[in-house]
Write a protein that holds these residues in place. Structure first.
Motif, PDB file in Angstrom:
ATOM      1  N   ASP A   1       0.846  -1.201   0.000  1.00 42.13           N
ATOM      2  CA  ASP A   1       0.000   0.000   0.000  1.00 42.13           C
ATOM      3  C   ASP A   1       0.880   1.248   0.000  1.00 42.13           C
ATOM      4  O   ASP A   1       2.114   1.183  -0.036  1.00 42.13           O
ATOM      5  CB  ASP A   1      -0.949  -0.022   1.198  1.00 42.13           C
ATOM      6  N   ALA A   2       0.316   2.380   0.096  1.00 33.06           N
ATOM      7  CA  ALA A   2       1.023   3.658  -0.022  1.00 33.06           C
ATOM      8  C   ALA A   2       1.947   3.885   1.177  1.00 33.06           C
ATOM      9  O   ALA A   2       3.023   4.502   1.037  1.00 33.06           O
ATOM     10  CB  ALA A   2       0.020   4.801  -0.131  1.00 33.06           C
ATOM     11  N   THR A   3       1.626   3.341   2.297  1.00 30.62           N
ATOM     12  CA  THR A   3       2.457   3.529   3.480  1.00 30.62           C
ATOM     13  C   THR A   3       3.777   2.805   3.282  1.00 30.62           C
ATOM     14  O   THR A   3       4.830   3.326   3.652  1.00 30.62           O
ATOM     15  CB  THR A   3       1.743   2.950   4.711  1.00 30.62           C
ATOM     16  N   PHE A   4       3.730   1.610   2.681  1.00 31.83           N
ATOM     17  CA  PHE A   4       4.955   0.873   2.421  1.00 31.83           C
ATOM     18  C   PHE A   4       5.847   1.652   1.472  1.00 31.83           C
ATOM     19  O   PHE A   4       7.060   1.732   1.679  1.00 31.83           O
ATOM     20  CB  PHE A   4       4.597  -0.516   1.855  1.00 31.83           C
TER      21      PHE A   4
ATOM     22  N   ALA B   1       5.898   4.843   0.945  1.00 35.21           N
ATOM     23  CA  ALA B   1       6.379   6.051   1.625  1.00 35.21           C
ATOM     24  C   ALA B   1       7.533   5.677   2.545  1.00 35.21           C
ATOM     25  O   ALA B   1       8.540   6.398   2.623  1.00 35.21           O
ATOM     26  CB  ALA B   1       5.260   6.703   2.424  1.00 35.21           C
ATOM     27  N   PHE B   2       7.428   4.480   3.195  1.00 35.93           N
ATOM     28  CA  PHE B   2       8.500   4.033   4.062  1.00 35.93           C
ATOM     29  C   PHE B   2       9.753   3.728   3.248  1.00 35.93           C
ATOM     30  O   PHE B   2      10.859   4.073   3.643  1.00 35.93           O
ATOM     31  CB  PHE B   2       8.050   2.803   4.875  1.00 35.93           C
TER      32      PHE B   2
END
Length: 161
Positions: A4-7, A9-10
């Motif tokens: 997802d987008a959090t991954f 971004a990380f």
């Protein structure tokens, strides 16, 4: 596995931090901060040196001011002493002048008195001679005149010899 987008971004954050470490940005920042700290330290040292120099100059000017005030006070005291001496000297000279003028006036008065006495005596002698002459003329005759004349010539002869 779903990303997802959090991954992402990380992962982007990890790559960004790796790139920053690879390019040695923390070292450059530390070097920049150290240089700025050194610059601030130098400025503080310069400010401290300038402050000490200013304090030294202030102390020197205060000492010079005190010396100037003391010198001014001594000049004023010397001027006052000199003025007192000049005043005393002027007073003494004035008194001497008055004394001389008084003595001169008294001398002139005495001379005028002596001249007046001599004039009165001279006038008295002239008057006495005139009175004696008129008395002699009135009481004498030719024989008395000849006798007085002979007596006067005899006195002149005796005084000449």
């Amino acid at each position: 596995m779903a990303f997802d987008a959090t991954f992402f971004a990380f992962v982007g954050l990890v790559l960004f931090l790796a790139l920053i470490v690879y390019l040695k940005v923390p070292g450059m920042m530390a070097k920049s901060l150290d240089a700025r700290a050194d610059k601030i330290g130098n400025e503080l040292a310069e400010a401290k040196r300038l402050r000490e120099e200013a304090q030294h100059l202030l102390a020197e000017y205060q000492r010079k001011r005190k010396d100037a005030e003391a010198e001014a006070a001594s000049i004023v005291a010397a001027a006052e002493r000199e003025a007192e001496m000049l005043t005393a000297e002027a007073k003494q000279k004035t008194e001497e002048y008055v004394t001389r003028r008084t003595a001169l006036s008294e001398q002139k008065i005495k001379q005028a008195e002596a001249d007046a006495i001599n004039a009165v005596r001279s006038a008295a002698v002239d008057l006495a001679i005139a009175a004696a002459e008129s008395v002699i003329v009135a009481k004498s005759d030719a024989e008395t005149g000849k006798a007085l004349f002979d007596k006067a010539i005899g006195e002149v002869k005796s005084r000449l010899n």
